[in-house]
Design a protein around this motif. Structure first.
Motif, PDB file in Angstrom:
ATOM      1  N   TYR A   1       9.098 -11.073  -2.379  1.00 44.87           N
ATOM      2  CA  TYR A   1       7.896 -10.306  -2.674  1.00 44.87           C
ATOM      3  C   TYR A   1       7.733 -10.306  -4.188  1.00 44.87           C
ATOM      4  O   TYR A   1       8.640  -9.901  -4.907  1.00 44.87           O
ATOM      5  CB  TYR A   1       8.012  -8.861  -2.190  1.00 44.87           C
ATOM      6  CG  TYR A   1       8.374  -8.696  -0.729  1.00 44.87           C
ATOM      7  CD1 TYR A   1       7.758  -9.452   0.260  1.00 44.87           C
ATOM      8  CD2 TYR A   1       9.325  -7.773  -0.337  1.00 44.87           C
ATOM      9  CE1 TYR A   1       8.078  -9.288   1.587  1.00 44.87           C
ATOM     10  CE2 TYR A   1       9.652  -7.596   0.994  1.00 44.87           C
ATOM     11  CZ  TYR A   1       9.032  -8.354   1.947  1.00 44.87           C
ATOM     12  OH  TYR A   1       9.353  -8.193   3.270  1.00 44.87           O
TER      13      TYR A   1
ATOM     14  N   LEU B   1      -5.051  -7.924  -6.264  1.00 44.79           N
ATOM     15  CA  LEU B   1      -4.975  -6.471  -6.375  1.00 44.79           C
ATOM     16  C   LEU B   1      -6.352  -5.817  -6.405  1.00 44.79           C
ATOM     17  O   LEU B   1      -6.491  -4.671  -5.996  1.00 44.79           O
ATOM     18  CB  LEU B   1      -4.184  -6.078  -7.627  1.00 44.79           C
ATOM     19  CG  LEU B   1      -2.702  -6.450  -7.611  1.00 44.79           C
ATOM     20  CD1 LEU B   1      -2.044  -5.999  -8.899  1.00 44.79           C
ATOM     21  CD2 LEU B   1      -1.994  -5.876  -6.412  1.00 44.79           C
TER      22      LEU B   1
ATOM     23  N   LEU C   1       5.158  -9.153  -7.350  1.00 45.42           N
ATOM     24  CA  LEU C   1       4.012  -8.367  -7.788  1.00 45.42           C
ATOM     25  C   LEU C   1       3.714  -8.753  -9.232  1.00 45.42           C
ATOM     26  O   LEU C   1       4.583  -8.649 -10.100  1.00 45.42           O
ATOM     27  CB  LEU C   1       4.333  -6.874  -7.679  1.00 45.42           C
ATOM     28  CG  LEU C   1       3.227  -5.895  -8.006  1.00 45.42           C
ATOM     29  CD1 LEU C   1       2.043  -6.090  -7.065  1.00 45.42           C
ATOM     30  CD2 LEU C   1       3.747  -4.478  -7.883  1.00 45.42           C
TER      31      LEU C   1
ATOM     32  N   ARG D   1      -2.003  -9.930  -8.654  1.00 39.56           N
ATOM     33  CA  ARG D   1      -1.914 -10.096  -7.204  1.00 39.56           C
ATOM     34  C   ARG D   1      -0.532  -9.786  -6.677  1.00 39.56           C
ATOM     35  O   ARG D   1       0.432  -9.656  -7.428  1.00 39.56           O
ATOM     36  CB  ARG D   1      -2.331 -11.503  -6.805  1.00 39.56           C
ATOM     37  CG  ARG D   1      -1.496 -12.581  -7.448  1.00 39.56           C
ATOM     38  CD  ARG D   1      -2.083 -13.936  -7.216  1.00 39.56           C
ATOM     39  NE  ARG D   1      -1.431 -14.904  -8.082  1.00 39.56           N
ATOM     40  CZ  ARG D   1      -1.303 -16.178  -7.803  1.00 39.56           C
ATOM     41  NH1 ARG D   1      -1.792 -16.651  -6.687  1.00 39.56           N
ATOM     42  NH2 ARG D   1      -0.700 -16.981  -8.634  1.00 39.56           N
ATOM     43  N   LEU D   2      -0.477  -9.702  -5.367  1.00 33.81           N
ATOM     44  CA  LEU D   2       0.762  -9.509  -4.630  1.00 33.81           C
ATOM     45  C   LEU D   2       1.015 -10.795  -3.855  1.00 33.81           C
ATOM     46  O   LEU D   2       0.145 -11.250  -3.113  1.00 33.81           O
ATOM     47  CB  LEU D   2       0.627  -8.316  -3.678  1.00 33.81           C
ATOM     48  CG  LEU D   2       1.763  -8.028  -2.726  1.00 33.81           C
ATOM     49  CD1 LEU D   2       3.021  -7.654  -3.496  1.00 33.81           C
ATOM     50  CD2 LEU D   2       1.388  -6.898  -1.788  1.00 33.81           C
TER      51      LEU D   2
ATOM     52  N   LEU E   1       2.612  -0.553  -7.890  1.00 34.97           N
ATOM     53  CA  LEU E   1       1.424  -1.141  -7.275  1.00 34.97           C
ATOM     54  C   LEU E   1       0.195  -0.282  -7.565  1.00 34.97           C
ATOM     55  O   LEU E   1      -0.859  -0.787  -7.943  1.00 34.97           O
ATOM     56  CB  LEU E   1       1.634  -1.293  -5.767  1.00 34.97           C
ATOM     57  CG  LEU E   1       0.478  -1.862  -4.960  1.00 34.97           C
ATOM     58  CD1 LEU E   1       0.165  -3.279  -5.406  1.00 34.97           C
ATOM     59  CD2 LEU E   1       0.812  -1.831  -3.477  1.00 34.97           C
TER      60      LEU E   1
ATOM     61  N   VAL F   1       8.165   0.693  -6.189  1.00 39.15           N
ATOM     62  CA  VAL F   1       7.242  -0.414  -5.935  1.00 39.15           C
ATOM     63  C   VAL F   1       5.852   0.132  -5.626  1.00 39.15           C
ATOM     64  O   VAL F   1       4.850  -0.381  -6.140  1.00 39.15           O
ATOM     65  CB  VAL F   1       7.754  -1.309  -4.785  1.00 39.15           C
ATOM     66  CG1 VAL F   1       6.724  -2.341  -4.401  1.00 39.15           C
ATOM     67  CG2 VAL F   1       9.058  -1.980  -5.179  1.00 39.15           C
TER      68      VAL F   1
ATOM     69  N   HIS G   1      -2.724   1.665   0.302  1.00 37.86           N
ATOM     70  CA  HIS G   1      -1.342   1.265   0.506  1.00 37.86           C
ATOM     71  C   HIS G   1      -0.560   2.500   0.922  1.00 37.86           C
ATOM     72  O   HIS G   1      -0.811   3.601   0.433  1.00 37.86           O
ATOM     73  CB  HIS G   1      -0.735   0.593  -0.736  1.00 37.86           C
ATOM     74  CG  HIS G   1      -0.934   1.342  -2.006  1.00 37.86           C
ATOM     75  ND1 HIS G   1      -0.046   2.284  -2.463  1.00 37.86           N
ATOM     76  CD2 HIS G   1      -1.930   1.291  -2.906  1.00 37.86           C
ATOM     77  CE1 HIS G   1      -0.484   2.778  -3.600  1.00 37.86           C
ATOM     78  NE2 HIS G   1      -1.636   2.193  -3.896  1.00 37.86           N
TER      79      HIS G   1
END
Length: 183
Positions: free
Chosen positions: A83, A106, A85, A89-90, A153, A149, A112
């Motif tokens: 994963y 993003l 970040l 973007r993710l 985010l 996280v 989320h």
């Protein structure tokens, strides 16, 4: 395993680079150890006769099957899942034999949420669900330091639109001030 830099845009920087929490590798490791133990026990305990060799072959086939299916493959899947970040973007990347990658900008994220069981809370992990425009949903299972996280985010999502709005506001002001000085 390093994330390939050629996937990123020119000025895109990695903020977080994670793999699923180590708890996901515990069960496969235990299965591998049990399969190895079963194989060693069969080799030691079965007689050196022809029947013993057939029995050892049968035990070896069973242990290799279960060790591979429930031990080695899930462990490799955990090891090959990433994963990432970035500021824009993710990215999710997974797959042992064939690699799959999914990008989620993003600026398209609507919501989320974080789900944690009691064990997840003790270990600091959790499942992060990210919803985006167009009814797309991404589920990041077993995220380590899940609250950090989620907070990161959130901060990246909040910062991205503010930067674009500031740039849009600054450009007309620059044009108007330069227009006034030319008259």
């Amino acid at each position: 395993m390093a994330f390939p830099e050629d996937v990123l845009a020119d000025e895109e920087e990695i903020v977080l680079h994670l793999r699923p929490h180590w708890k996901a590798a515990v069960a496969p490791t235990v299965v591998l150890l049990l399969a190895l133990t079963g194989l060693i026990m069969g080799w030691v305990m079965l007689p050196a006769t022809e029947g013993g060799r057939i029995g050892l072959g049968l035990v070896a086939a069973i242990m290799l099957y279960y060790g591979g299916r429930y031990g080695a493959y899930p462990w490799l899947a955990w090891r090959c899942t990433e994963y990432v970040l970035t500021g824009e973007r993710l990215l999710m990347q997974w797959g042992v034999v064939d690699r799959q990658r999914r990008d989620l900008p993003l600026n398209r994220v609507n919501d989320h949420s974080l789900t944690q069981s009691l064990l997840d809370r003790v270990l600091g992990s959790g499942t992060l669900t990210v919803d985006s425009i167009g009814d797309q949903r991404v589920v990041l299972a077993g995220v380590p330091a899940a609250q950090l996280v989620q907070t990161t985010l959130y901060e990246l999502i909040e910062l991205a639109p503010a930067d674009e709005e500031e740039e849009a506001e600054e450009q007309p002001q620059r044009g108007s001030s330069s227009g006034r000085s030319s008259r």
